[in-house]
Design an enzyme around this catalytic site. Sequence first.
Site, short mmCIF file in Angstrom:
data_model
loop_
_atom_site.label_atom_id
_atom_site.label_comp_id
_atom_site.label_asym_id
_atom_site.label_seq_id
_atom_site.Cartn_x
_atom_site.Cartn_y
_atom_site.Cartn_z
N HIS A 465 -2.80 -30.03 -19.35
CA HIS A 465 -2.55 -28.75 -18.70
C HIS A 465 -3.86 -28.15 -18.16
O HIS A 465 -3.97 -27.83 -16.98
CB HIS A 465 -1.90 -27.78 -19.69
CG HIS A 465 -1.67 -26.41 -19.15
ND1 HIS A 465 -0.44 -25.97 -18.70
CD2 HIS A 465 -2.52 -25.37 -18.93
CE1 HIS A 465 -0.55 -24.74 -18.25
NE2 HIS A 465 -1.80 -24.34 -18.38
N GLU A 466 -4.83 -28.03 -19.04
CA GLU A 466 -6.11 -27.43 -18.61
C GLU A 466 -6.79 -28.31 -17.57
O GLU A 466 -7.43 -27.82 -16.64
CB GLU A 466 -7.03 -27.20 -19.81
CG GLU A 466 -6.47 -26.26 -20.88
CD GLU A 466 -5.94 -24.94 -20.34
OE1 GLU A 466 -6.38 -24.50 -19.26
OE2 GLU A 466 -5.05 -24.35 -21.00
N HIS A 469 -5.55 -27.44 -14.20
CA HIS A 469 -6.29 -26.30 -13.63
C HIS A 469 -7.65 -26.78 -13.10
O HIS A 469 -8.11 -26.36 -12.04
CB HIS A 469 -6.55 -25.24 -14.70
CG HIS A 469 -5.36 -24.41 -15.07
ND1 HIS A 469 -4.61 -23.73 -14.15
CD2 HIS A 469 -4.81 -24.13 -16.28
CE1 HIS A 469 -3.64 -23.06 -14.78
NE2 HIS A 469 -3.74 -23.29 -16.06
N HIS A 472 -7.35 -28.34 -9.84
CA HIS A 472 -7.09 -27.34 -8.81
C HIS A 472 -8.42 -26.79 -8.26
O HIS A 472 -8.57 -26.55 -7.08
CB HIS A 472 -6.25 -26.22 -9.43
CG HIS A 472 -5.52 -25.36 -8.45
ND1 HIS A 472 -4.81 -24.25 -8.84
CD2 HIS A 472 -5.37 -25.42 -7.10
CE1 HIS A 472 -4.27 -23.68 -7.78
NE2 HIS A 472 -4.60 -24.36 -6.71
ZN LIG Z 1 -2.58 -22.57 -17.64
#
Ligand SMILES: [Zn+2]
Length: 677
Positions: A465-466, A469, A472
């Site tokens: 998940h991290e 990011h 991104h």
């Molecule tokens: Zn998040």
Amino acid sequence: MTDNPFFESWDTPFGIPPFDRIRSEHFAPAFDRGMQEQATEIAAIVRAPMPPSFADTIEALERSGQLLNRVSRVFSNLDASDTNPALEAIARDYAPRLAQHQTRIALDPELFARVDDLYLRRGELGLQDDQMRLLERHHLRFVRAGAQLAPQQKARMAAINERLATLHTLFGQNVLHDEREWQLALEPADLDGLPGFIRGAAAQAAEERGQSGRYVITLARSSIEPFLTFSARRDLRRTAHEAWTARGTHPGEADNAPLISEIMALRAEQARLLGYDDFAAYRLDDSMAKTDTAVERLLLQVWKPAKEKAFEERTALEAAARAEGLNEPIEPWDWRYYAEKVRQAQYDLDEAEVKPYFVLDNMVQAAFDTAGRLFGLSFAARPDLPVYHPDVRVWEVRDQAGGHLGLFLHDNFARPGKHSGAWSSRYRDQQNLDEWVTPIVVNNNNFAKGEPTLLSFDDAKTLFHEFGHGLHALLSRVRYPSQSGTAVRRDFVEFPSQIFEHWMSAPENLRQYARHYQTGEPMPEALLQRLMAARNFNQGFATVEYTASALLDLELHRDPAPEKIDHNEFEREFLERYDVPREIGLRHRPAHFGHLFAGGGYAAGYYAYLWAEVLDADGFAAFSETGNVFDPSLAARLKDIYSAGDTRDPMELYRAFRGRDPEIGALLQQRGLSGNQ
Ligand SMILES: [Zn+2]
């Protein structure tokens, strides 16, 4: 001070902060000079001739505050990952001053006059698409900060911002204080039910606290959750659970109750000053969801089937408890423990059997290789670069052509002085206003360190998940700093992170990277199949926990008179009105709900995870439908979303990727709720 590294240009490789030279006494003078410099830059913008141009106003704004930005990024990252009393004091001291500085810019009437003038003539300026959006977003940001208010109201806005900054800082420090204060020291006789990996981590935690030979459970999620899942000692589970849910509620100097009341009252007042009925209406007006009704509709669509599923789960838990001779009702400190028993019985799946296959380093490699297969990235370790703590690893990220794309810092372990939870942040954002600036990204986790470090299935998801990011920010290809990478709407920012989680549990990846830490053997196919079969297990519980938190956030922030809320009464009434299963209770009570009160970012915004989950479930289904989770043409279109930053409307970006609007079916299916609708 002549040797302040913030006053020099950094000749470190790729401009990584010279962590080895930065000391706490460097921050205050750098903050001071940074604010001064930006004030001078703003004054120059205001003095430029009328009528304003896009270049002398919007681009000049984008260029302003570089020193301040640099010191702020280093400071806030270190204060979150590796804080100490000196940094905490600086945070308390500078939070209100920085808020005051930003408010002064946001409420500068002459500056706004220029932005407004440009905005009104925006059709005649010959702007490119990213510039048009930049101008519109800047204008909206000024308006939403109060730029159109009368002078007296502006003064009040400024005072509130300043006070809120202090309150947010204190709130986070209080939670950290309570987490630091508490520990459960176990003697060998107290270890009933705890598998080796928990004993190992607890022994390590004890050693770090100078208690060699003992076992310590802490309130870090990676410590307390496994303890609640495995400890056969109901009395100790209860003690631990009560401490966990009491964070921020202890009367005394670290009590968060008075802070919450004040924060809520000030937020509501700001919303009213800006013409909104309540804070939720104000916050949501600038989001994909737009209104609290739209948010509520989504949450309730999930709430009822989630509860029904949780009640089914509870029945199974009660049976397991009775089989063990517990004839009392299931309590919140029992749920995880009996859920694990049921999981073992129903799916023949034991967390202690799974965990040896999730070695941290292998899962990091899995994340890197996934980014390689989808987006053409490669990662090279750079142990030669400076770090702020020996736990941190630095990676150089290269693109398809082998060119430097950015730096990635990985800070994976729980330790005192590090805030709990997991997060992604940046030391520097990608942008190309004057020259190509490469990003420096950091991911923080709070895994319990071991030899080697073993993750749970959920830990591995968090890691991905991290990292989503992080991608991104790393893949960003924009011109303007304020459109860089993750600078998108709050209810869109979780899409790139959440969709990336799907690749962690893709069987293709598990077969390759889930290898036993001792033998190096891949996970046996039968175990992998059982793991897949159990994926929806306990999703009723997880969905209830999450959705209750999101509903609580919404209810708090749409109350028009929150200053009148009695928080104990509010919690009681909330649990009753939504009929929250008492065996689950509130995962985030207001007193430690950092997303809402340790900063303003997720206030009236906790729903964003579910909002984005509609997109990520639907988006990943596109890959599954092709039969190839690495489908190159879909991957290329997904990469466009990661690269676009805030240069385009999020829904437009999603449609370009998916070829249609998102649909909720995939979300209900992935949470195992479609049968319960
Ligand atoms: Zn998040």
